[in-house]
Design a protein around this motif. Structure first.
Motif, mmCIF file in Angstrom:
data_model
loop_
_atom_site.group_PDB
_atom_site.id
_atom_site.type_symbol
_atom_site.label_atom_id
_atom_site.label_comp_id
_atom_site.label_asym_id
_atom_site.label_seq_id
_atom_site.Cartn_x
_atom_site.Cartn_y
_atom_site.Cartn_z
ATOM 1 N N UNK A 113 46.659 6.946 8.882
ATOM 2 C CA UNK A 113 45.469 6.766 8.033
ATOM 3 C C UNK A 113 45.633 5.559 7.122
ATOM 4 N N UNK A 114 46.851 5.413 6.543
ATOM 5 C CA UNK A 114 47.101 4.251 5.677
ATOM 6 C C UNK A 114 47.006 2.945 6.464
ATOM 7 N N UNK A 115 47.572 2.950 7.688
ATOM 8 C CA UNK A 115 47.485 1.743 8.524
ATOM 9 C C UNK A 115 46.033 1.417 8.862
ATOM 10 N N UNK A 116 45.256 2.438 9.186
ATOM 11 C CA UNK A 116 43.850 2.228 9.533
ATOM 12 C C UNK A 116 43.069 1.715 8.321
ATOM 13 N N UNK A 117 43.331 2.290 7.142
ATOM 14 C CA UNK A 117 42.643 1.836 5.928
ATOM 15 C C UNK A 117 43.011 0.386 5.613
ATOM 16 N N UNK A 118 44.293 0.051 5.779
ATOM 17 C CA UNK A 118 44.717 -1.334 5.524
ATOM 18 C C UNK A 118 44.077 -2.287 6.524
ATOM 19 N N UNK A 119 44.017 -1.863 7.765
ATOM 20 C CA UNK A 119 43.403 -2.694 8.799
ATOM 21 C C UNK A 119 41.926 -2.948 8.466
ATOM 22 N N UNK A 120 41.226 -1.908 8.031
ATOM 23 C CA UNK A 120 39.811 -2.046 7.670
ATOM 24 C C UNK A 120 39.656 -2.945 6.442
ATOM 25 N N UNK A 121 40.536 -2.762 5.455
ATOM 26 C CA UNK A 121 40.511 -3.594 4.251
ATOM 27 C C UNK A 121 40.699 -5.066 4.624
ATOM 28 N N UNK A 122 41.659 -5.328 5.477
ATOM 29 C CA UNK A 122 41.937 -6.711 5.874
ATOM 30 C C UNK A 122 40.827 -7.291 6.735
ATOM 31 N N UNK A 123 40.194 -6.451 7.528
ATOM 32 C CA UNK A 123 39.054 -6.936 8.316
ATOM 33 C C UNK A 123 37.937 -7.411 7.392
ATOM 34 N N UNK A 124 37.656 -6.634 6.344
ATOM 35 C CA UNK A 124 36.620 -7.017 5.380
ATOM 36 C C UNK A 124 37.026 -8.272 4.619
ATOM 37 N N UNK A 125 38.295 -8.341 4.220
ATOM 38 C CA UNK A 125 38.766 -9.526 3.497
ATOM 39 C C UNK A 125 38.656 -10.780 4.358
ATOM 40 N N UNK A 126 38.961 -10.638 5.657
ATOM 41 C CA UNK A 126 38.863 -11.796 6.553
ATOM 42 C C UNK A 126 37.416 -12.259 6.657
ATOM 43 N N UNK A 127 36.522 -11.310 6.724
ATOM 44 C CA UNK A 127 35.097 -11.656 6.764
ATOM 45 C C UNK A 127 34.698 -12.400 5.489
ATOM 46 N N UNK A 128 35.166 -11.929 4.340
ATOM 47 C CA UNK A 128 34.867 -12.604 3.075
ATOM 48 C C UNK A 128 35.518 -13.983 3.014
ATOM 49 N N UNK A 129 36.734 -14.082 3.546
ATOM 50 C CA UNK A 129 37.427 -15.375 3.552
ATOM 51 C C UNK A 129 36.642 -16.389 4.384
#
Length: 146
Positions: A86-102
């Motif tokens: 769950x933590x890995x999935x949440x981090x993956x989702x967080x980073x996906x959103x951050x990449x989109x913002x970047x």
């Protein structure tokens, strides 16, 4: 038919003998050779594992306890693994959103902030570039290994 039943115990109780051959090797059998001094052996019937019910019950409780502990350990390991997933999935989702913002910050030419009245105040290019670089560094520190 009765004769067979009466003779059967005699065959079953046939003796077992021990003897040594000319080379000194020990042999066992129910019919020793005639030219050796065979000694009759007393064979005790095997003891049954479950002959002592109390000891058998204790062994069964130990086995049951072992399997229960192992199952609890396995369930705990599965729970830990599930939480890690769950933590890995949440981090993956967080980073996906951050990449989109970047990517969005790289396409934006002008940055702005809202003032106290809610109006847009556009930033100069140098300040905008600092914001862009700060976000890029944040992404790299939080998600750089993905």
């Amino acid at each position: 038919m009765w004769i067979i039943i009466c003779v059967l115990p005699l065959q079953v109780s046939a003796g077992v003998y021990q003897w040594k051959d000319a080379q000194g090797r020990v042999h066992f059998g129910d019919r020793p050779p005639e030219d050796v001094g065979a000694k009759p052996m007393q064979i005790k019937p095997p003891t049954h594992l479950n002959s002592d019910r109390e000891a058998a019950g204790e062994r069964q409780r130990e086995v049951d306890s072992f399997f229960e502990r192992r199952q609890n350990e396995r369930l705990a390991d599965e729970k830990v693994q599930e939480q890690a997933d769950k933590r890995r999935q949440a981090r993956k989702e967080h980073c996906r959103k951050m990449l989109s913002q970047l990517r969005h910050t790289e396409r934006v030419t002008r940055f702005y902030e809202l003032n106290e009245q809610g109006e847009r105040v556009f930033l100069d290019d140098e300040t905008g570039n600092r914001h862009r670089e700060a976000f890029r560094q944040r992404y790299q520190s939080e998600c750089g290994d993905i």
